[in-house]
Motif scaffolding. Structure first.
Motif, PDB file in Angstrom:
ATOM      1  N   VAL A   3      69.608  27.071  48.068  1.00  9.43           N
ATOM      2  CA  VAL A   3      68.342  26.661  48.391  1.00  9.43           C
ATOM      3  C   VAL A   3      67.964  26.048  50.049  1.00  9.43           C
ATOM      4  CG1 VAL A   3      66.424  25.001  48.263  1.00  9.43           C
ATOM      5  CG2 VAL A   3      67.808  25.519  46.119  1.00  9.43           C
ATOM      6  N   PHE A   4      67.386  26.866  50.740  1.00  8.79           N
ATOM      7  CA  PHE A   4      67.296  26.328  52.185  1.00  8.79           C
ATOM      8  C   PHE A   4      66.038  25.588  52.217  1.00  8.79           C
ATOM      9  CE2 PHE A   4      69.814  30.057  52.277  1.00  8.79           C
ATOM     10  CZ  PHE A   4      70.658  29.959  53.427  1.00  8.79           C
ATOM     11  N   ASP A   5      65.941  24.424  52.736  1.00  4.98           N
ATOM     12  CA  ASP A   5      64.929  23.548  52.934  1.00  4.98           C
ATOM     13  C   ASP A   5      65.114  22.468  54.193  1.00  4.98           C
ATOM     14  OD1 ASP A   5      62.317  22.751  52.412  1.00  4.98           O
ATOM     15  OD2 ASP A   5      62.926  21.053  50.859  1.00  4.98           O
ATOM     16  N   VAL A   6      64.294  22.641  55.120  1.00  3.59           N
ATOM     17  CA  VAL A   6      64.449  21.830  56.339  1.00  3.59           C
ATOM     18  C   VAL A   6      62.837  21.234  56.509  1.00  3.59           C
ATOM     19  CG1 VAL A   6      66.273  23.181  57.504  1.00  3.59           C
ATOM     20  CG2 VAL A   6      63.879  23.859  58.025  1.00  3.59           C
ATOM     21  N   GLN A   7      62.893  20.404  57.241  1.00  2.00           N
ATOM     22  CA  GLN A   7      61.702  19.466  57.479  1.00  2.00           C
ATOM     23  C   GLN A   7      60.265  20.550  58.010  1.00  2.00           C
ATOM     24  OE1 GLN A   7      62.290  16.282  60.349  1.00  2.00           O
ATOM     25  NE2 GLN A   7      64.231  15.637  59.365  1.00  2.00           N
ATOM     26  N   ARG A   8      59.099  20.326  57.585  1.00  3.61           N
ATOM     27  CA  ARG A   8      58.958  19.551  56.612  1.00  3.61           C
ATOM     28  C   ARG A   8      59.276  20.079  55.296  1.00  3.61           C
ATOM     29  NH1 ARG A   8      52.768  19.080  58.747  1.00  3.61           N
ATOM     30  NH2 ARG A   8      53.094  18.255  60.693  1.00  3.61           N
ATOM     31  N   TYR A   9      59.930  19.039  54.379  1.00  2.00           N
ATOM     32  CA  TYR A   9      60.662  19.493  53.292  1.00  2.00           C
ATOM     33  C   TYR A   9      59.396  19.779  52.015  1.00  2.00           C
ATOM     34  CZ  TYR A   9      64.472  16.941  55.420  1.00  2.00           C
ATOM     35  OH  TYR A   9      65.249  16.697  56.305  1.00  2.00           O
ATOM     36  N   GLN A  10      59.559  20.989  51.215  1.00  2.00           N
ATOM     37  CA  GLN A  10      58.605  21.349  50.446  1.00  2.00           C
ATOM     38  C   GLN A  10      59.095  21.043  48.841  1.00  2.00           C
ATOM     39  OE1 GLN A  10      58.148  25.606  52.704  1.00  2.00           O
ATOM     40  NE2 GLN A  10      57.028  25.497  50.982  1.00  2.00           N
ATOM     41  N   PRO A  11      58.225  20.454  48.262  1.00  3.73           N
ATOM     42  CA  PRO A  11      58.431  20.050  46.829  1.00  3.73           C
ATOM     43  C   PRO A  11      58.784  21.180  46.125  1.00  3.73           C
ATOM     44  CG  PRO A  11      56.130  18.835  47.630  1.00  3.73           C
ATOM     45  CD  PRO A  11      56.683  19.986  48.802  1.00  3.73           C
ATOM     46  N   ALA A  12      58.308  22.305  46.249  1.00  2.00           N
ATOM     47  CA  ALA A  12      58.571  23.298  45.503  1.00  2.00           C
ATOM     48  C   ALA A  12      60.331  23.575  45.514  1.00  2.00           C
ATOM     49  CB  ALA A  12      57.798  24.566  45.924  1.00  2.00           C
ATOM     50  N   ILE A  25      71.219  23.757  51.856  1.00  2.00           N
ATOM     51  CA  ILE A  25      71.443  23.681  53.137  1.00  2.00           C
ATOM     52  C   ILE A  25      70.131  23.328  53.722  1.00  2.00           C
ATOM     53  CG2 ILE A  25      71.734  25.383  55.178  1.00  2.00           C
ATOM     54  CD1 ILE A  25      73.318  27.272  53.627  1.00  2.00           C
ATOM     55  N   THR A  26      70.306  22.236  54.277  1.00  2.00           N
ATOM     56  CA  THR A  26      69.117  21.427  54.910  1.00  2.00           C
ATOM     57  C   THR A  26      69.216  20.948  56.291  1.00  2.00           C
ATOM     58  OG1 THR A  26      67.680  19.735  54.553  1.00  2.00           O
ATOM     59  CG2 THR A  26      70.128  19.323  53.621  1.00  2.00           C
ATOM     60  N   ASP A  27      68.565  19.778  56.767  1.00  2.00           N
ATOM     61  CA  ASP A  27      68.829  19.233  57.960  1.00  2.00           C
ATOM     62  C   ASP A  27      69.077  17.642  57.731  1.00  2.00           C
ATOM     63  OD1 ASP A  27      66.580  18.579  57.168  1.00  2.00           O
ATOM     64  OD2 ASP A  27      65.416  19.492  59.072  1.00  2.00           O
ATOM     65  N   GLU A  28      68.989  16.838  58.722  1.00  2.00           N
ATOM     66  CA  GLU A  28      69.064  15.444  58.501  1.00  2.00           C
ATOM     67  C   GLU A  28      67.583  14.909  58.563  1.00  2.00           C
ATOM     68  OE1 GLU A  28      71.227  13.758  57.315  1.00  2.00           O
ATOM     69  OE2 GLU A  28      73.475  14.765  58.074  1.00  2.00           O
ATOM     70  N   PRO A  29      67.018  14.086  57.520  1.00  2.00           N
ATOM     71  CA  PRO A  29      67.929  13.160  56.511  1.00  2.00           C
ATOM     72  C   PRO A  29      68.265  14.002  55.335  1.00  2.00           C
ATOM     73  CG  PRO A  29      65.613  12.578  56.604  1.00  2.00           C
ATOM     74  CD  PRO A  29      65.729  13.649  57.785  1.00  2.00           C
ATOM     75  N   GLY A  30      67.700  15.298  55.364  1.00  2.00           N
ATOM     76  CA  GLY A  30      68.053  16.082  54.062  1.00  2.00           C
ATOM     77  C   GLY A  30      66.815  16.204  53.109  1.00  2.00           C
ATOM     78  N   SER A  31      66.798  17.452  52.654  1.00  2.00           N
ATOM     79  CA  SER A  31      65.691  17.626  51.419  1.00  2.00           C
ATOM     80  C   SER A  31      65.884  16.893  50.389  1.00  2.00           C
ATOM     81  CB  SER A  31      65.651  19.166  51.482  1.00  2.00           C
ATOM     82  OG  SER A  31      65.097  19.608  50.121  1.00  2.00           O
ATOM     83  N   PRO A  32      64.893  16.621  49.642  1.00  2.00           N
ATOM     84  CA  PRO A  32      65.064  16.019  48.138  1.00  2.00           C
ATOM     85  C   PRO A  32      65.663  16.979  47.229  1.00  2.00           C
ATOM     86  CG  PRO A  32      62.629  15.614  49.086  1.00  2.00           C
ATOM     87  CD  PRO A  32      63.635  16.488  50.045  1.00  2.00           C
TER      88      PRO A  32
END
Length: 284
Positions: free
Chosen positions: A190-199, A217-224
């Motif tokens: 799962v790739f998710d960076v700001q803005r994080y997507q609830p989906a 794989i995300t950024d800081e502070p980190g995807s839920p």
């Protein structure tokens, strides 16, 4: 009793400035301010280890700021981040300025990417490679609106190296059968960076609930979504622009693909030969 300050009015930084802290609690404050807000967005135990204090000291620090729990502190920090994540909010604070030439722009982004990579533990990379080379089940990749390009790039490259790789380009729709059929031997990236997507978080939760292994794989502070991950890797997406960059994420994907090729060895090379033979008619 003094009135409790409002997080919206003062922010966590304001609370730290106005709080009466013991020496050990000030160590926690300095640690948080030195890496704000990321230092407090993992666990209380991790913050305690970084500040070299006890977890109980971190809890006392949190209460000294007027929060009932560490989770409440994290909620306040995440709210601060959400309030300033969009491109419009960054227009004043981010300008290419002296990096207006291509080389300077690339240098700034490259330096930030490298700094982000240095924070990724080697154990995290090895665990990610283990998942990407586990061919007992399917390997599915998925990304948010902005990060889906990384999911597609990873899937496209891995399809040439191993079987069972697919991109989930429409999880609620055309790709829904792949989600429904997830099993314990499957891997979901799962790739998710700001803005994080609830989906993305919902998909990660569904995959974990089906006992599939989830790599986020995300950024800081980190995807839920990372709350449901077996492995979490974070990259730096900040750029000298109002728009974030996926350069660090792309470099990480390229590195992981290279590691997969090395790990799979001869089997990957044989698949590449078959792959190239099948595509030879498409090229002059």
């Amino acid at each position: 009793m003094d009135a409790e300050p409002s997080p919206a009015a003062t922010g966590v930084r304001g609370r730290i400035t106005s709080a009466s802290l013991r020496p050990s609690e000030r160590r926690v404050a300095l640690c948080l301010l030195a890496d704000y807000p990321a230092a407090a967005l993992s666990t209380a135990g991790e913050l305690a280890r970084t500040a070299r204090v006890s977890t109980q000291t971190v809890i006392r620090f949190v209460r000294a700021l007027g929060f009932a729990s560490f989770a409440d502190l994290q909620d306040a920090l995440r709210e601060e981040l959400r309030a300033g994540l969009g491109p419009l909010s960054k227009l004043r604070s981010r300008s290419i300025g002296e990096t207006a030439d291509l080389a300077g722009f690339a240098r700034v982004i490259g330096d930030r990417a490298i700094h982000g990579f240095e924070r990724i533990p080697a154990t995290g990379i090895e665990a990610a490679v283990d998942l990407l080379t586990d061919q007992r089940g399917q390997l599915l990749t998925v990304g948010g609106r902005f990060s889906t390009v990384l999911a597609r790039h990873l899937a496209t490259n891995l399809q040439a190296l191993r079987a069972g790789v697919r991109l989930l380009d429409d999880p609620p729709g055309a790709s829904l059968p792949d989600v429904v059929d997830l099993g314990a031997r499957d891997v979901v990236v799962v790739f998710d960076v700001q803005r994080y997507q609830p989906a993305m978080s919902r998909l990660a939760a569904t995959a974990a609930g089906k006992q599939a292994s989830v790599l986020v794989i995300t950024d800081e502070p980190g995807s839920p979504a990372a709350d449901h991950a077996a492995v979490r890797l974070a990259v730096d997406v900040a750029a000298p622009s109002a728009l974030d960059t996926l350069a660090g994420g792309l470099l990480l994907v390229e590195y992981l693909v290279a590691r997969v090729l090395d790990r799979l060895g001869e089997s990957a090379q044989q698949r590449l030969q078959v792959w190239e033979s099948a595509r030879s008619a498409d090229f002059s």
